[in-house]
Design an enzyme around this catalytic site. Structure first.
Site, PDB file in Angstrom:
ATOM      1  N   GLY A  54      12.057   8.712  11.630  1.00  0.00           N
ATOM      2  CA  GLY A  54      11.479   8.080  12.803  1.00  0.00           C
ATOM      3  C   GLY A  54      11.383   9.058  13.956  1.00  0.00           C
ATOM      4  O   GLY A  54      12.069  10.090  13.969  1.00  0.00           O
ATOM      5  N   CYS A  81      16.669  11.742   7.372  1.00  0.00           N
ATOM      6  CA  CYS A  81      16.485  12.241   8.742  1.00  0.00           C
ATOM      7  C   CYS A  81      16.988  11.228   9.767  1.00  0.00           C
ATOM      8  O   CYS A  81      18.188  11.051   9.917  1.00  0.00           O
ATOM      9  CB  CYS A  81      15.016  12.619   8.978  1.00  0.00           C
ATOM     10  SG  CYS A  81      14.775  13.742  10.385  1.00  0.00           S
ATOM     11  N   TYR A  82      16.099  10.504  10.469  1.00  0.00           N
ATOM     12  CA  TYR A  82      16.566   9.505  11.437  1.00  0.00           C
ATOM     13  C   TYR A  82      17.462   8.468  10.767  1.00  0.00           C
ATOM     14  O   TYR A  82      18.420   7.978  11.374  1.00  0.00           O
ATOM     15  CB  TYR A  82      15.373   8.818  12.097  1.00  0.00           C
ATOM     16  CG  TYR A  82      15.766   7.852  13.204  1.00  0.00           C
ATOM     17  CD1 TYR A  82      15.861   8.279  14.518  1.00  0.00           C
ATOM     18  CD2 TYR A  82      16.041   6.512  12.912  1.00  0.00           C
ATOM     19  CE1 TYR A  82      16.235   7.399  15.531  1.00  0.00           C
ATOM     20  CE2 TYR A  82      16.420   5.630  13.913  1.00  0.00           C
ATOM     21  CZ  TYR A  82      16.512   6.075  15.218  1.00  0.00           C
ATOM     22  OH  TYR A  82      16.887   5.192  16.213  1.00  0.00           O
ATOM     23  N   HIS A 167      13.190  15.867   4.504  1.00  0.00           N
ATOM     24  CA  HIS A 167      12.298  14.816   4.001  1.00  0.00           C
ATOM     25  C   HIS A 167      11.965  15.052   2.516  1.00  0.00           C
ATOM     26  O   HIS A 167      11.058  15.817   2.199  1.00  0.00           O
ATOM     27  CB  HIS A 167      11.014  14.774   4.822  1.00  0.00           C
ATOM     28  CG  HIS A 167      11.203  14.225   6.195  1.00  0.00           C
ATOM     29  ND1 HIS A 167      11.075  12.886   6.492  1.00  0.00           N
ATOM     30  CD2 HIS A 167      11.567  14.833   7.356  1.00  0.00           C
ATOM     31  CE1 HIS A 167      11.326  12.689   7.771  1.00  0.00           C
ATOM     32  NE2 HIS A 167      11.630  13.856   8.320  1.00  0.00           N
ATOM     33  N   GLU A 169      10.487  13.040   0.614  1.00  0.00           N
ATOM     34  CA  GLU A 169       9.265  12.336   0.232  1.00  0.00           C
ATOM     35  C   GLU A 169       8.019  13.196   0.351  1.00  0.00           C
ATOM     36  O   GLU A 169       6.984  12.884  -0.250  1.00  0.00           O
ATOM     37  CB  GLU A 169       9.098  11.063   1.074  1.00  0.00           C
ATOM     38  CG  GLU A 169       8.749  11.270   2.534  1.00  0.00           C
ATOM     39  CD  GLU A 169       9.977  11.438   3.431  1.00  0.00           C
ATOM     40  OE1 GLU A 169       9.876  11.114   4.623  1.00  0.00           O
ATOM     41  OE2 GLU A 169      11.021  11.910   2.944  1.00  0.00           O
ATOM     42  N   SER A 221     -18.353  -1.807   0.135  1.00  0.00           N
ATOM     43  CA  SER A 221     -18.990  -0.599   0.649  1.00  0.00           C
ATOM     44  C   SER A 221     -19.507   0.298  -0.468  1.00  0.00           C
ATOM     45  O   SER A 221     -20.332   1.172  -0.230  1.00  0.00           O
ATOM     46  CB  SER A 221     -17.990   0.191   1.498  1.00  0.00           C
ATOM     47  OG  SER A 221     -16.970   0.739   0.668  1.00  0.00           O
ATOM     48  N   GLY A 222     -18.989   0.093  -1.677  1.00  0.00           N
ATOM     49  CA  GLY A 222     -19.326   0.976  -2.783  1.00  0.00           C
ATOM     50  C   GLY A 222     -18.302   2.068  -2.988  1.00  0.00           C
ATOM     51  O   GLY A 222     -18.355   2.812  -3.964  1.00  0.00           O
ATOM     52  N   ASP A 225     -12.010   1.817  -2.840  1.00  0.00           N
ATOM     53  CA  ASP A 225     -11.128   0.721  -2.441  1.00  0.00           C
ATOM     54  C   ASP A 225     -11.794  -0.636  -2.587  1.00  0.00           C
ATOM     55  O   ASP A 225     -11.260  -1.547  -3.225  1.00  0.00           O
ATOM     56  CB  ASP A 225     -10.660   0.923  -1.000  1.00  0.00           C
ATOM     57  CG  ASP A 225     -10.169   2.328  -0.735  1.00  0.00           C
ATOM     58  OD1 ASP A 225      -9.652   2.950  -1.686  1.00  0.00           O
ATOM     59  OD2 ASP A 225     -10.307   2.810   0.398  1.00  0.00           O
ATOM     60  N   SER A 226     -12.970  -0.794  -1.985  1.00  0.00           N
ATOM     61  CA  SER A 226     -13.629  -2.095  -2.041  1.00  0.00           C
ATOM     62  C   SER A 226     -14.153  -2.393  -3.441  1.00  0.00           C
ATOM     63  O   SER A 226     -14.174  -3.555  -3.862  1.00  0.00           O
ATOM     64  CB  SER A 226     -14.770  -2.170  -1.019  1.00  0.00           C
ATOM     65  OG  SER A 226     -15.792  -1.245  -1.316  1.00  0.00           O
ATOM     66  N   SER A 227     -14.550  -1.350  -4.189  1.00  0.00           N
ATOM     67  CA  SER A 227     -15.055  -1.566  -5.544  1.00  0.00           C
ATOM     68  C   SER A 227     -13.952  -2.076  -6.471  1.00  0.00           C
ATOM     69  O   SER A 227     -14.144  -3.035  -7.225  1.00  0.00           O
ATOM     70  CB  SER A 227     -15.651  -0.276  -6.108  1.00  0.00           C
ATOM     71  OG  SER A 227     -16.760   0.155  -5.345  1.00  0.00           O
ATOM     72  N   LYS A 372      -4.342   5.640  -2.180  1.00  0.00           N
ATOM     73  CA  LYS A 372      -5.589   5.810  -2.918  1.00  0.00           C
ATOM     74  C   LYS A 372      -5.346   6.081  -4.404  1.00  0.00           C
ATOM     75  O   LYS A 372      -6.041   5.522  -5.260  1.00  0.00           O
ATOM     76  CB  LYS A 372      -6.398   6.949  -2.304  1.00  0.00           C
ATOM     77  CG  LYS A 372      -7.741   7.217  -2.968  1.00  0.00           C
ATOM     78  CD  LYS A 372      -8.796   6.208  -2.561  1.00  0.00           C
ATOM     79  CE  LYS A 372      -9.174   6.397  -1.113  1.00  0.00           C
ATOM     80  NZ  LYS A 372     -10.268   5.488  -0.702  1.00  0.00           N
TER      81      LYS A 372
END
Length: 516
Positions: A54, A81-82, A167, A169, A221-222, A225-227, A372
């Protein structure tokens, strides 16, 4: 019932990367706000807790703090970390501003035989990003140190706590995945029972429960994600789904035709096509400020949806109740303070942050907490072709954020042609999967050139190509010089209106992937 890891978010911009690493290890996880009451953390299948990084300092008034009850949940806790600093703070330790801050790659020396570092080198490179220093944690055993951080990694047995000041990650920590995997399997004894196939089955059930017998409209949108969202929704509710494809005039070259052909003819999803080019360009006339453009495009996007939703609702007898979107977590964390926590807002997006109340539709976002690459895995599992699954990300505002300055029909034409050349050459070079995004940007800069022995005074175009695994961070792609040369030559020779091409070598951060 899956094993569960709870990730408590203290506002880090890369909290979701922790979730991504956990999921890559086939363990289910959820991100929750640091403000969530302790009682809501106790749930079936809980195997461990991870405290995120953070931006705050724990000793500053109002800084988010860990509830001491977290360490009484009878499960292991990992502080990053934080997350390690707040543990020190609430357990009687001391955190102060460091004389020597640590940012970037750092050599970590591992001590002893902690299960957190099982099978990993005793000397390894990690990514530090902190300006505070832990003076001590009562009962802590040091299991790792760096030159400027004597408590780089600790184990506090009485709290079942492991803490690291770096970190694990992020990709820059060489053995970060191994560290997280050790926490999950060696310390939390997870079974690894979560797969993308499981996500599909569970999300289909959740969508059916949420939607019932009502109808859903989805903004298509094509893009990936939307597909993938459309196919997942179609699997869940079939003919209850209608996809609205809005041509805002800011799409890539020939994109409208290819999307209509794919979804209407080949996948068989009910597709409502709206050509709103003139409507969007009219609203954008004379606007050049980036956030203003984004918001105008966003508002008009919603306005078009309101018009189409009202029509579809009338035609369906009033049974349209939901709007589905392919929103991903990087969109969310860069647009709103996630989960009510303290994350910083970077920029607005038109498809996140809530819908206006007068739209009258509930929201279905099956991928809101996915990356993604996870959505691509879902698309493959659903049987979508590689052409769809591996399409490059495309911003919601489209070419509107790749035309710097005001937007005109002629500028759109010029950029569409240049962008098509960039993408064609990337494909021809076999770099589609190696490149996260590659595109052209039309700059509001003119320069003098010579073409055919005549003086020209035309626009400059920037080529932007980046490598990334999730869009949260990115590096500029080191494209071969001959490839850049072919792109430049083709753009200057084939696109009337451009006489100079430059290459963008800015990483994210400090820049963003898009120019606006």
């Amino acid at each position: 019932m899956h094993d569960k890891i709870i990730i408590i978010d203290f506002g880090s911009q890369v909290t979701q990367l922790i979730a991504r690493r956990v999921r890559e290890a086939n363990v289910y996880c959820e991100i929750v706000s640091c403000h969530l009451p302790l009682a809501k953390l106790e749930r079936a299948g809980l195997k461990g807790v991870i405290l995120s990084g953070g931006p705050a300092s724990v000793y500053v008034a109002g800084a988010p703090q860990a509830d001491p009850g977290i360490y009484q949940l009878s499960v292991p806790v990992l502080g990053i970390c934080y997350g390690m600093q707040t543990t020190a703070h609430v357990s009687g330790g001391k955190v102060i501003r460091a004389d020597h801050r640590e940012f970037g790659r750092t050599a970590l020396r591992v001590h002893g035989h902690s299960p957190l570092f099982k099978g990993l080198p005793t000397l390894q490179t990690v990514w530090m990003s902190h300006g505070d220093r832990i003076e001590g944690i009562p009962g802590a055993t040091v299991i790792g140190e760096s030159d400027n951080c004597p408590l780089a990694a600790v184990h506090v047995e009485r709290l079942r706590f492991f803490g690291v000041q770096f970190h694990p990650e992020v990709a820059h920590t060489d053995h970060g995945k191994g560290i997280i995997r050790n926490f999950l399997y060696e310390i939390c004894a997870c079974r690894g029972d979560w797969q993308m196939g499981s996500f599909i089955d569970e999300e289909v059930a959740r969508i059916r429960a949420q939607v019932g017998n009502d109808r859903v409209i989805l903004g298509l949108s094509g893009g990936v994600d939307s597909s993938v969202a459309a196919v997942l929704l179609h699997k869940a509710i079939g003919k209850q789904l209608t996809c609205i494809f809005v041509n805002n005039g800011l799409l890539r070259k020939d994109e409208a035709d290819s999307v209509r052909k794919l979804f209407a003819e080949h996948i068989g999803i009910d597709l409502d096509y709206v050509d709103a080019t003139d409507r969007f360009l009219g609203k954008l006339a004379g606007i050049s400020e980036p956030e203003h453009k984004r918001k105008v495009i966003g508002y008009e996007f919603v306005a078009v949806f309101k018009d189409e939703a009202a029509r579809i609702k009338r035609d369906s007898g009033g049974h349209v109740r939901f709007l589905a979107q392919g929103t991903l977590y990087p969109d969310v964390i860069e647009s709103v303070s996630v989960h009510g926590g303290p994350a910083s807002v970077i920029k607005s997006h038109h498809n996140v942050g809530g819908l206006p109340a007068d739209l009258g539709l509930g929201l279905v976002e099956p991928f809101r907490y996915l990356f993604k690459d996870e959505v691509r895995a879902i698309g493959t599992a659903l049987g979508l072709s590689d052409d769809i699954v591996w399409r490059q990300p495309f911003p919601g505002p489209g070419l509107g954020v790749r035309i710097l300055g005001d937007i005109t029909a002629d500028k759109i034409r010029v950029l569409q042609e240049a962008d098509a050349i960039v993408r064609a050459e990337i494909h021809k070079a076999g770099l589609d999967r190696a490149i996260w995004q590659a595109f052209a940007v039309l700059l509001p800069v003119k320069s003098v050139g010579v073409m055919g022995d005549e003086r020209t005074y035309e626009n400059a175009c920037a080529i932007r190509a980046v490598t990334s695994s999730d869009g949260m961070t990115a590096d500029w792609a080191h494209l071969p010089y001959d490839l850049l040369g072919r792109m430049s030559n083709r753009i200057i020779n084939e696109v009337r209106g451009i006489n100079r091409v430059v290459y963008d070598i800015t990483s994210k951060p400090p820049g963003t992937i898009e120019w606006e």
